[in-house]
Scaffold this motif. Sequence first.
Motif, PDB file in Angstrom:
ATOM      1  N   HIS A   1      28.753  16.320  18.830  1.00  0.00           N
ATOM      2  CA  HIS A   1      27.857  16.519  19.970  1.00  0.00           C
ATOM      3  C   HIS A   1      28.320  17.528  21.007  1.00  0.00           C
ATOM      4  O   HIS A   1      27.554  18.404  21.389  1.00  0.00           O
ATOM      5  CB  HIS A   1      27.547  15.173  20.642  1.00  0.00           C
ATOM      6  N   ILE A   2      29.565  17.437  21.489  1.00  0.00           N
ATOM      7  CA  ILE A   2      29.976  18.279  22.613  1.00  0.00           C
ATOM      8  C   ILE A   2      30.666  19.573  22.172  1.00  0.00           C
ATOM      9  O   ILE A   2      31.137  20.343  23.019  1.00  0.00           O
ATOM     10  CB  ILE A   2      30.886  17.499  23.590  1.00  0.00           C
ATOM     11  N   HIS A   3      30.760  19.815  20.874  1.00  0.00           N
ATOM     12  CA  HIS A   3      31.358  21.049  20.338  1.00  0.00           C
ATOM     13  C   HIS A   3      32.783  21.247  20.859  1.00  0.00           C
ATOM     14  O   HIS A   3      33.187  22.367  21.194  1.00  0.00           O
ATOM     15  CB  HIS A   3      30.496  22.266  20.702  1.00  0.00           C
ATOM     16  N   HIS A   4      33.530  20.179  20.879  1.00  0.00           N
ATOM     17  CA  HIS A   4      34.921  20.247  21.358  1.00  0.00           C
ATOM     18  C   HIS A   4      35.778  19.401  20.429  1.00  0.00           C
ATOM     19  O   HIS A   4      35.891  18.184  20.594  1.00  0.00           O
ATOM     20  CB  HIS A   4      35.015  19.735  22.799  1.00  0.00           C
ATOM     21  N   ALA A   5      36.371  20.050  19.425  1.00  0.00           N
ATOM     22  CA  ALA A   5      37.160  19.336  18.414  1.00  0.00           C
ATOM     23  C   ALA A   5      38.461  18.822  19.013  1.00  0.00           C
ATOM     24  O   ALA A   5      39.147  19.547  19.740  1.00  0.00           O
ATOM     25  CB  ALA A   5      37.452  20.253  17.243  1.00  0.00           C
ATOM     26  N   GLU A   6      38.799  17.583  18.671  1.00  0.00           N
ATOM     27  CA  GLU A   6      40.028  17.006  19.224  1.00  0.00           C
ATOM     28  C   GLU A   6      40.385  15.723  18.491  1.00  0.00           C
ATOM     29  O   GLU A   6      39.509  14.987  18.029  1.00  0.00           O
ATOM     30  CB  GLU A   6      39.838  16.710  20.717  1.00  0.00           C
ATOM     31  N   ILE A   7      41.680  15.465  18.388  1.00  0.00           N
ATOM     32  CA  ILE A   7      42.194  14.181  17.936  1.00  0.00           C
ATOM     33  C   ILE A   7      43.188  13.719  18.992  1.00  0.00           C
ATOM     34  O   ILE A   7      44.156  14.420  19.281  1.00  0.00           O
ATOM     35  CB  ILE A   7      42.908  14.265  16.572  1.00  0.00           C
TER      36      ILE A   7
ATOM     37  N   ASN B   1      37.007  14.022  17.308  1.00  0.00           N
ATOM     38  CA  ASN B   1      35.771  14.788  17.415  1.00  0.00           C
ATOM     39  C   ASN B   1      35.802  15.931  16.399  1.00  0.00           C
ATOM     40  O   ASN B   1      36.774  16.694  16.350  1.00  0.00           O
ATOM     41  CB  ASN B   1      35.596  15.345  18.830  1.00  0.00           C
ATOM     42  N   CYS B   2      34.738  16.040  15.595  1.00  0.00           N
ATOM     43  CA  CYS B   2      34.680  17.044  14.517  1.00  0.00           C
ATOM     44  C   CYS B   2      34.583  18.469  15.036  1.00  0.00           C
ATOM     45  O   CYS B   2      34.940  19.405  14.319  1.00  0.00           O
ATOM     46  CB  CYS B   2      33.453  16.798  13.639  1.00  0.00           C
ATOM     47  N   GLY B   3      34.055  18.645  16.255  1.00  0.00           N
ATOM     48  CA  GLY B   3      33.811  19.991  16.748  1.00  0.00           C
ATOM     49  C   GLY B   3      32.485  20.520  16.253  1.00  0.00           C
ATOM     50  O   GLY B   3      31.467  19.836  16.359  1.00  0.00           O
ATOM     51  N   ASP B   4      32.466  21.711  15.670  1.00  0.00           N
ATOM     52  CA  ASP B   4      31.190  22.321  15.293  1.00  0.00           C
ATOM     53  C   ASP B   4      31.417  23.475  14.318  1.00  0.00           C
ATOM     54  O   ASP B   4      32.555  23.881  14.062  1.00  0.00           O
ATOM     55  CB  ASP B   4      30.480  22.859  16.538  1.00  0.00           C
ATOM     56  N   TRP B   5      30.302  24.005  13.791  1.00  0.00           N
ATOM     57  CA  TRP B   5      30.323  25.205  12.950  1.00  0.00           C
ATOM     58  C   TRP B   5      29.419  26.270  13.558  1.00  0.00           C
ATOM     59  O   TRP B   5      28.712  27.000  12.857  1.00  0.00           O
ATOM     60  CB  TRP B   5      29.928  24.855  11.516  1.00  0.00           C
ATOM     61  N   VAL B   6      29.462  26.351  14.889  1.00  0.00           N
ATOM     62  CA  VAL B   6      28.763  27.384  15.635  1.00  0.00           C
ATOM     63  C   VAL B   6      29.773  28.198  16.428  1.00  0.00           C
ATOM     64  O   VAL B   6      29.807  29.413  16.363  1.00  0.00           O
ATOM     65  CB  VAL B   6      27.703  26.768  16.571  1.00  0.00           C
TER      66      VAL B   6
ATOM     67  N   CYS C   1      34.178  26.367  14.398  1.00  0.00           N
ATOM     68  CA  CYS C   1      34.327  26.159  12.947  1.00  0.00           C
ATOM     69  C   CYS C   1      35.482  25.198  12.664  1.00  0.00           C
ATOM     70  O   CYS C   1      36.561  25.591  12.209  1.00  0.00           O
ATOM     71  CB  CYS C   1      34.540  27.475  12.226  1.00  0.00           C
ATOM     72  N   THR C   2      35.263  23.940  12.935  1.00  0.00           N
ATOM     73  CA  THR C   2      36.277  22.901  12.804  1.00  0.00           C
ATOM     74  C   THR C   2      35.730  21.723  12.009  1.00  0.00           C
ATOM     75  O   THR C   2      34.520  21.540  11.894  1.00  0.00           O
ATOM     76  CB  THR C   2      36.731  22.397  14.188  1.00  0.00           C
ATOM     77  N   ALA C   3      36.634  20.920  11.476  1.00  0.00           N
ATOM     78  CA  ALA C   3      36.263  19.732  10.712  1.00  0.00           C
ATOM     79  C   ALA C   3      37.429  18.758  10.718  1.00  0.00           C
ATOM     80  O   ALA C   3      38.549  19.114  11.103  1.00  0.00           O
ATOM     81  CB  ALA C   3      35.890  20.107   9.276  1.00  0.00           C
ATOM     82  N   LEU C   4      37.156  17.539  10.294  1.00  0.00           N
ATOM     83  CA  LEU C   4      38.196  16.525  10.135  1.00  0.00           C
ATOM     84  C   LEU C   4      38.369  16.232   8.657  1.00  0.00           C
ATOM     85  O   LEU C   4      37.389  16.173   7.903  1.00  0.00           O
ATOM     86  CB  LEU C   4      37.831  15.238  10.879  1.00  0.00           C
TER      87      LEU C   4
END
Length: 281
Positions: free
Chosen positions: A212-218, A228-233, A236-239
């Motif tokens: 949702h917030i486009h802010h990847a973090e663990i 948080n997975c982040g985004d691909w806009v 470009c992050t994933a878990l």
Amino acid sequence: MSSAQLARPTRKQRVRTLWVSDVHLGTRDCQAEHLAAFLKRYHTDKVYLVGDIIDGWRLRSGIYWPQAHTNVLRRLLTMSKRGTEVIYVTGNHDEFLRRYSSLILGNIQLVDEAEHVTADGRRLLVIHGDQFDVITRYHRWLAFLGDSAYEITLTLNRWLNHWRSRYGYGYWSLSAYLKHKVKSAVNFISDFEQAIAHECQKRGFNGVVCGHIHHAEIRQMGEVEYLNCGDWVESCTALIEHLDGSIELYRLADDQARLAALAAAKVAEAAAQPANAEPVL
């Protein structure tokens, strides 16, 4: 050779779970080529699509759907056909799918939220997260206005990275930089994280996977593990959950830097070899 091609290994890596969110298929700023290449790298038991995969908001104002966006869906369907369980968790930009929640089509499930149990026994709530965004829930007009401003920033971001690429620089997110510099945005992220972690703890989960917030973090928030997975806009992050249950945050920029360093090391090693050196048998 493109960075998407550089990121493609010769053999698939075996992992347990992948989580991706906020792909926004149907928008010009979706990094579909990178996502398709990323998905092709792995053989996994499950893929969670954690909301805003298809951008219904943008598609209302006009159709933009290049082949690269179709390739992402084809990749997911191929993974499903080969035994991967695909769980599509709905978000606010693809809320039109919420009327079909609990739909099951072979190895593909459509849900509003899910529970994931890691290999080492942790119970994780998987949810997009717009339910914990006050603006999205109670001020939809402001959410649409913010989405338009965000699109302008992403357009600038796209042109900036076009010229950075021309001059040999890697990907850099202008929108993510501004988001972390503006105090109100930082406070919004903090409030969102606190709200979703509180709900997770109240419901007895060990952690939460969201987007949702486009802010990847663990990070650990009290007794709750926040992922948080982040985004691909933008980023470009994933878990990635490995076979032992450990969860890694993947960043395309870090992967590109690693591959560039390896390529530079090989070039330097080759240059250091004497021109008339005989190969070692």
